[in-house]
Design a protein around this motif. Structure first.
Motif, short mmCIF file in Angstrom:
data_model
loop_
_atom_site.label_atom_id
_atom_site.label_comp_id
_atom_site.label_asym_id
_atom_site.label_seq_id
_atom_site.Cartn_x
_atom_site.Cartn_y
_atom_site.Cartn_z
N GLU A 354 0.69 -1.07 0.09
CA GLU A 354 -0.14 -0.11 -0.26
C GLU A 354 0.79 1.22 -0.02
N PHE A 355 1.86 1.31 0.73
CA PHE A 355 2.63 2.47 0.79
C PHE A 355 3.53 2.64 -0.43
N LEU A 356 3.99 1.79 -1.08
CA LEU A 356 4.86 2.02 -2.51
C LEU A 356 3.78 2.26 -3.48
N LEU A 357 2.74 1.56 -3.48
CA LEU A 357 1.56 1.91 -4.55
C LEU A 357 1.25 3.54 -4.57
N VAL A 358 0.91 3.83 -3.35
CA VAL A 358 0.42 5.10 -3.02
C VAL A 358 1.34 6.27 -3.14
#
Length: 438
Positions: A354-358
């Protein structure tokens, strides 16, 4: 998993016709009808930013308020809650589409103020009706549809208005500020709104959301930068050409066309992930609700960081490389989700995904918004934005339904894995073979 995308050549006008010219192989920026100068546009941008922040924070406080009211106040079924969302998306898209040509031919600021006031009245009607005990499910459906159609119209006018107000050299910074504001609101609003609902009842956040639109409208009324005269093509109009002009403009431009298909794949996959992620994390992996909330919080922080990285990256890499880097980055990380086991390592993998995607999505959105704004002329800006938004509103429910059906036949983990593969394929749709002006 939050917001996705927003804001593409020169166009010649002749009496009674919309004509999309041949697009040159090198993609130059569309000419500006009005180029603001001096400090006036900066003062107006601060007001524009303040209006945007007010409505974004209000909407964040009221995030999912309508479904919550449907469940807690009206006792709506699962099917009715789902139908509320589907109806709002499809009907609002159909209602808003004909507005694109009309908005193009009128001053944009009055449209923005009017749609803010419409949303103020529509959203505010829910707590009023609930107070008097006359609230119905079909009123919620109507409010959801009006609110979403007004949002599409506001965005269509708002991007065009911002383009004429902010000089081209400063548009990337302006879009970066808006993106940071969106993610900040997403980080704070839903959690605070949940607390307010638990303390004061299901409709309280809708009061705040409604008032935020009124604040936005009053703030926008204070803008002083004069808009250029709206585009006109004479007294004769062809309704089909008018409505489809946004898409025809997009497909005539190689860079915009590539980004259009990429955005449909990305937006569809991400919206399909949202309900599956809750099932996967809470049921399949057995994590607690607070851990699911932690994942959402980390995502919002990543969006803020990503939006703040755009300016230094553009200075170092240029517009093209920044856009491609962010475009690739946001499509890479969903594949970590289906690998997550029901353990601490699984929680770390989900949070990392989630962190890297966002993070990369937060970098991509303002870069893309600036590019689309720069290569679209005033005569098509509103219709290009409307065509883009309507396409997403139509495609996203298809992705959601297909992913949900796949999960029902197999598992949430399998559906997430398939979405991850589709998202990887979206990388090929980025504008690799087209030049992007720095």
């Amino acid at each position: 998993m939050g917001t996705v995308l927003r804001r593409g050549v020169t166009l010649v006008s002749r009496p009674g016709l919309w004509k999309v010219p041949a697009v040159p192989t090198t993609e130059s920026s569309a000419p500006d009808t009005a180029v603001p100068s001096g400090a006036g546009w900066r003062r107006d941008f601060q007001r524009r930013w303040a209006a945007f922040a007010a409505s974004e924070f209000g909407s964040a406080f009221g995030y999912s308020a309508l479904p919550i009211v449907a469940v807690l106040v009206l006792g709506a079924s699962d099917f009715q809650v789902s139908l509320l969302t589907v109806l709002a998306g499809l009907v609002s898209a159909a209602a808003a589409l004909p507005l694109g040509p009309w908005i193009e031919r009128h001053r944009k600021l009055p449209v923005m103020v009017g749609t803010d006031l419409l949303r103020f009245a529509a959203v505010g009607s829910v707590p009023v009706a609930a107070y008097f005990g006359v609230l119905t499910y079909w009123q919620l459906c109507l409010v959801a549809t009006v609110q979403m159609a007004a949002r599409l119209a506001f965005d269509s006018a708002g991007v065009a208005q911002l383009r004429t107000m902010v000089p081209a050299a400063h548009r990337a910074d302006a879009n970066g500020r808006f993106e940071t504001t969106v993610w900040t609101a997403n980080a704070v609003g839903p959690a605070a709104g949940g607390v307010l609902i638990s303390w004061l009842g299901a409709t309280v956040t809708m009061v705040l959301d409604s008032v935020s639109f009124l604040v936005s409208a009053l703030t926008l009324r204070g803008l002083r930068t004069r808009e250029p005269a709206p585009f006109t093509d004479g007294p004769r109009h062809h309704w089909l050409k008018d409505i489809t002009a946004g898409w025809r403009f997009i497909f005539a431009h190689r860079g915009l066309a590539a980004l259009f298909w990429n955005s449909l794949v990305f937006g569809g996959c991400i919206m399909a992930v949202v309900p599956l992620l809750a099932v996967f994390v809470l049921r399949d992996l057995g994590f607690a609700a607070w851990q699911y909330g932690l994942i959402s919080g980390v995502s919002s922080v990543a969006g803020i960081v990503g939006s703040l990285l755009v300016k230094p990256l553009r200075s170092r890499l240029g517009e093209r490389r920044t856009l491609l880097l962010a475009g690739v980055g946001r499509n890479l990380w969903l594949g970590l989700l289906p690998l997550a086991p029901a353990s601490t390592l699984g929680l770390i993998l989900v949070m990392a995904s989630e962190f890297l995607l966002v993070l990369f999505a937060g970098m991509f959105s303002p870069s893309f918004a600036t590019y689309r704004m720069n290569v679209t002329d005033d005569a098509h800006m509103s219709r290009v934005v409307m065509a883009w938004s309507v396409s997403n509103k139509i495609v996203q429910p298809v992705f959601i339904a297909a992913a949900g059906a796949l999960a029902a036949m197999t598992s949430a983990r399998t559906a997430l894995a398939v979405l991850a593969v589709v998202l990887l394929g979206g990388i090929a749709l980025l504008p690799w073979r087209t030049g992007i002006r720095r």
